[in-house]
Every structure is written in C-alpha cells, then in structure tokens.
Design a protein around this motif. Structure first.
Motif, PDB file in Angstrom:
ATOM      1  N   GLY A 203       0.801  -1.210   0.000  1.00  0.00           N
ATOM      2  CA  GLY A 203       0.000   0.000   0.000  1.00  0.00           C
ATOM      3  C   GLY A 203       0.836   1.262   0.000  1.00  0.00           C
ATOM      4  O   GLY A 203       0.502   2.230  -0.683  1.00  0.00           O
ATOM      5  N   SER A 204       1.929   1.255   0.793  1.00  0.00           N
ATOM      6  CA  SER A 204       2.794   2.424   0.898  1.00  0.00           C
ATOM      7  C   SER A 204       4.239   1.976   0.686  1.00  0.00           C
ATOM      8  O   SER A 204       4.710   1.077   1.404  1.00  0.00           O
ATOM      9  CB  SER A 204       2.646   3.089   2.280  1.00  0.00           C
ATOM     10  N   TYR A 205       4.953   2.572  -0.244  1.00  0.00           N
ATOM     11  CA  TYR A 205       6.267   2.068  -0.623  1.00  0.00           C
ATOM     12  C   TYR A 205       7.063   3.155  -1.347  1.00  0.00           C
ATOM     13  O   TYR A 205       6.549   4.224  -1.694  1.00  0.00           O
ATOM     14  CB  TYR A 205       6.130   0.845  -1.535  1.00  0.00           C
ATOM     15  N   THR A 206       8.320   2.771  -1.616  1.00  0.00           N
ATOM     16  CA  THR A 206       9.213   3.575  -2.447  1.00  0.00           C
ATOM     17  C   THR A 206       9.978   2.631  -3.357  1.00  0.00           C
ATOM     18  O   THR A 206      10.569   1.646  -2.879  1.00  0.00           O
ATOM     19  CB  THR A 206      10.207   4.384  -1.594  1.00  0.00           C
ATOM     20  N   LEU A 207       9.942   2.916  -4.684  1.00  0.00           N
ATOM     21  CA  LEU A 207      10.674   2.082  -5.641  1.00  0.00           C
ATOM     22  C   LEU A 207      12.155   2.449  -5.565  1.00  0.00           C
ATOM     23  O   LEU A 207      12.532   3.619  -5.722  1.00  0.00           O
ATOM     24  CB  LEU A 207      10.155   2.286  -7.064  1.00  0.00           C
ATOM     25  N   THR A 208      12.999   1.444  -5.313  1.00  0.00           N
ATOM     26  CA  THR A 208      14.432   1.698  -5.153  1.00  0.00           C
ATOM     27  C   THR A 208      15.273   1.109  -6.279  1.00  0.00           C
ATOM     28  O   THR A 208      16.282   1.694  -6.677  1.00  0.00           O
ATOM     29  CB  THR A 208      14.929   1.136  -3.818  1.00  0.00           C
ATOM     30  N   SER A 209      14.906  -0.052  -6.781  1.00  0.00           N
ATOM     31  CA  SER A 209      15.647  -0.681  -7.880  1.00  0.00           C
ATOM     32  C   SER A 209      14.658  -1.229  -8.904  1.00  0.00           C
ATOM     33  O   SER A 209      13.628  -1.811  -8.537  1.00  0.00           O
ATOM     34  CB  SER A 209      16.548  -1.814  -7.359  1.00  0.00           C
ATOM     35  N   THR A 210      14.992  -1.056 -10.216  1.00  0.00           N
ATOM     36  CA  THR A 210      14.108  -1.521 -11.287  1.00  0.00           C
ATOM     37  C   THR A 210      14.747  -2.700 -12.015  1.00  0.00           C
ATOM     38  O   THR A 210      15.905  -3.057 -11.781  1.00  0.00           O
ATOM     39  CB  THR A 210      13.832  -0.366 -12.287  1.00  0.00           C
ATOM     40  N   PHE A 211      13.989  -3.271 -12.920  1.00  0.00           N
ATOM     41  CA  PHE A 211      14.404  -4.472 -13.655  1.00  0.00           C
ATOM     42  C   PHE A 211      15.543  -4.116 -14.616  1.00  0.00           C
ATOM     43  O   PHE A 211      15.498  -3.135 -15.334  1.00  0.00           O
ATOM     44  CB  PHE A 211      13.220  -5.040 -14.421  1.00  0.00           C
ATOM     45  N   GLY A 212      16.601  -4.973 -14.600  1.00  0.00           N
ATOM     46  CA  GLY A 212      17.697  -4.848 -15.546  1.00  0.00           C
ATOM     47  C   GLY A 212      18.861  -4.009 -15.097  1.00  0.00           C
ATOM     48  O   GLY A 212      19.836  -3.873 -15.844  1.00  0.00           O
ATOM     49  N   GLU A 213      18.816  -3.399 -13.930  1.00  0.00           N
ATOM     50  CA  GLU A 213      19.946  -2.598 -13.471  1.00  0.00           C
ATOM     51  C   GLU A 213      21.168  -3.500 -13.226  1.00  0.00           C
ATOM     52  O   GLU A 213      21.044  -4.612 -12.706  1.00  0.00           O
ATOM     53  CB  GLU A 213      19.592  -1.872 -12.174  1.00  0.00           C
ATOM     54  N   ALA A 214      22.354  -3.000 -13.620  1.00  0.00           N
ATOM     55  CA  ALA A 214      23.591  -3.766 -13.430  1.00  0.00           C
ATOM     56  C   ALA A 214      24.175  -3.479 -12.047  1.00  0.00           C
ATOM     57  O   ALA A 214      24.036  -2.378 -11.519  1.00  0.00           O
ATOM     58  CB  ALA A 214      24.599  -3.408 -14.523  1.00  0.00           C
ATOM     59  N   GLY A 215      24.836  -4.508 -11.436  1.00  0.00           N
ATOM     60  CA  GLY A 215      25.458  -4.324 -10.131  1.00  0.00           C
ATOM     61  C   GLY A 215      26.120  -5.604  -9.647  1.00  0.00           C
ATOM     62  O   GLY A 215      25.693  -6.710 -10.026  1.00  0.00           O
ATOM     63  N   SER A 216      27.163  -5.459  -8.826  1.00  0.00           N
ATOM     64  CA  SER A 216      27.899  -6.628  -8.335  1.00  0.00           C
ATOM     65  C   SER A 216      27.186  -7.336  -7.195  1.00  0.00           C
ATOM     66  O   SER A 216      27.519  -8.474  -6.854  1.00  0.00           O
ATOM     67  CB  SER A 216      29.297  -6.197  -7.856  1.00  0.00           C
TER      68      SER A 216
END
Length: 355
Positions: free
Chosen positions: A230-243
């Motif tokens: 219900g209440s949130y914050t989007l922090t990472s999306t699909f396909g982002e690169a990272g170790s």
C-alpha cells in the motif's frame, strides 16, 4: 557600222491645237515632200525619218490623249465631258481609228470630216470607269470600278471583322474552359480535403473509442488486480547492473517499506511454494491461472501455505530483510509460463496498475 545621212533642214509646219485653220498667233504652209527633200536612210533598219507636220501632230495627239485620260480619271464616279482635238485633214487621215482604242473614244471627240463634208460619228468605247472590273464584280452587278473597289474593301473589312470576332469567341471559349477546369480542380481539391478531414476525424474517433475500450479493460483488470504494497518507495528496477546480484543485473522490482508491512496477493491464484529460498530469504510463489508466477522475496514472515487458493488483495506475508539485502523491502519477480523473467513494471501496467 553604217550611218544615216542627215535629212534636209526643211521647216516644219506649225500645228494648231485649236482647229484646222491657223490662229492669229500661228501660220503654216503646205509642205510637199519630194525625193530630193527626203532621202532614203542607209543602214541596218532603213526607216525613213519623217519630219514635218505628221510627226509633230502625232506628238500633239499623244499629249492630248494623255491629257484626256488624266482629265477623265481611271475610276471616277463623276463623268467628265470629252476633250476635242483638232487636226489637219492630211494628218488625221494617217491616224488610227479612235474607236479601236478602249476607253478613249468616249473621252476624245473625233472632229475630222469625211469626204462628203459630214461629221464622222464618235467611236463607241467602254468608259474608263469600267476598267479594272473582274468577272466576279460583273456577276455581282458592279458596273463601276470605284464601286467595285469600295465593295471589295467593305468585303475585306467584313472578313477581318468576322475573323476578329471568331478569334475573340475562341479566346472567350478557351478562357471559359480554363475557368471551368480551375473550378473543377478547386472542387476536387475541396472534396479531397473534406474526405481527408472526415477520414482524420474517423480515425480520431476510432482511436478515442479504442482508448476508451482499453481504459475500460484496464479498469476491469484493476478491479481484479492490486499492488502488493500500500505504501512504498521504488528503489531498484528491472535490468539494473550491479555486483550485489549474482546474475550481474537486477531481476525484479524493489518496493522499499518498513519491516512488517502487509504483502497482498496481486491476483487470484494458487500458492505454489512458501519458505526459505537462500539469497531470496523467505519467498512465496503464487501461480496464476494462465501459468504465470509471482515471486514475493525477502519476507519477514509467511501467511500462506503451499496449495492454498488466494484472491486479489489477500495478505500472504510481511515485508522483511531476509536473504541478500541491504534493507527491508519486497523484491517482486514475474515469470511468464515459459519460465522467463520479465519486467514487473511493464507487467503491472499491462494489468491496469501504475506502480
């Protein structure tokens, strides 16, 4: 080359232009030529050179005829009285018959007398006003050259006028045809513009109808689908690169929320799995009726069990920070029936939801 010997200088008798007898200012004597006075001319042509009254009278006659012709005119509409020329009897006998000269007998009076002393009749000849008439003029009834010339000039003027009128008519017809073509082209352009406008309006109406239908479909879907938090914050999306991700890129969509925040079923389905999943922490997998799977990862607690049927909006667990995480959040993955993972953002939007 042979040469002619000069003739004797015999005085020439004067010629009267006013009658047979000499006037008060002139006198003449009769001259009777003889062999001694007129010698034969030697040479190629052997033409006797006449001197005396005959030659001068012929000259006077020629001058008189020219004067008479000039006085009469070549095509005058006003007749003029004939001109009389008087010559001595001895000279007039050697002159040609004036009646044989066309157009002259009517102008020159023949004053010579015949042997009986009577007056010879005037030679009948065609008047000069009839000279220059063509056969066509005669057939049209013309009897005067001036009138015939006037008629021809008027005819030429009428022909030129008719030609100018025909050219003007042709130009007017051409201009009218050009105007008609331009008007037809304008009407065709207007019809094409109207048809294009109607087509554009129809396409716009069709697009609006399609958009409305899609909105209605999404609204219906939205009624059967729900966001997981219900209440949130989007922090990472699909396909982002990272170790931090074993695959080298992010495979889902992260909804950051405090630990313990309820997680709801996005759509009705059956619980396929619920438990520990290594780096995913506590995970619940719900299989939809079309075969797609929704993965809820990093939960702090689970609220369902395998094989359980859930509906849209049912609570299936709580937000947590289990597994490979840096903070509490829901890691959501979507897998199509083939097992391939897709972008959760696009999938939710296709269901009428807008995270």
């Amino acid at each position: 080359m042979a040469s002619n010997e000069p003739a004797l200088d015999t005085p020439l008798p004067p010629v009267s232009l006013y009658g047979d007898a000499p006037g008060e200012h002139e006198s003449w004597e009769e001259w009777d030529p003889t062999e001694e006075s007129v010698r034969p001319v030697r040479g190629r042509h052997r033409v006797a050179r006449q001197r005396g009254g005959l030659a001068r009278s012929s000259t006077v006659l020629g001058v008189g005829v020219i004067a008479a012709v000039g006085a009469g005119g070549m095509a005058t509409a006003q007749p003029k009285p004939p001109v009389s020329i008087s010559l001595p009897d001895a000279i007039s006998e050697n002159l040609p018959d004036l009646g044989s000269l066309p157009g002259v007998g009517a102008l020159v009076a023949h004053d010579a007398h015949d042997a009986s002393g009577g007056h010879a009749p005037e030679a009948a000849a065609a008047p000069l006003t009839a000279m220059g008439l063509s056969g066509g003029d005669a057939e049209q009834g013309a009897t005067d050259a001036g009138e015939a010339l006037r008629a021809r000039i008027l005819q030429q003027a009428e022909q030129q006028k008719a030609g100018a009128a025909a050219e003007a008519k042709a130009a007017a017809q051409q201009a009218a045809a050009q105007r008609a073509a331009e008007e037809a082209k304008a009407r065709q352009g207007a019809a094409e513009a109207k048809a294009a406008a109607e087509k554009k309006a129809a396409e716009a109406a069709e697009a609006a109808a399609a958009k409305k239908a899609e909105e209605e479909r999404l609204a219906k879907l939205a009624a059967s689908y729900s966001l997981p938090v219900g209440s949130y914050t989007l922090t990472s999306t699909f396909g982002e690169a990272g170790s931090m991700w074993s695959s080298g890129h992010h495979t889902g969509l992260d909804f950051a929320a405090p630990t313990g925040t309820p997680l709801k079923a996005i759509h009705a389905g059956t619980v396929k799995s619920a438990g520990w999943a290594g780096a995913y922490g506590y995970r619940t997998v719900i299989q939809l009726d079309d075969g797609s799977e929704l993965w809820y990862c990093h939960q702090s607690s689970l609220a369902v069990s395998v094989g359980q049927r859930v509906g849209t909006g049912d609570v299936i667990g709580r937000v947590g920070a289990t597994g490979n995480v840096t903070g509490p959040h829901l890691h959501l993955e979507v897998h199509v029936p083939s097992g391939t993972g897709v972008d959760p953002m696009a999938w939710l939007q296709s269901k009428g939801l807008n995270p």
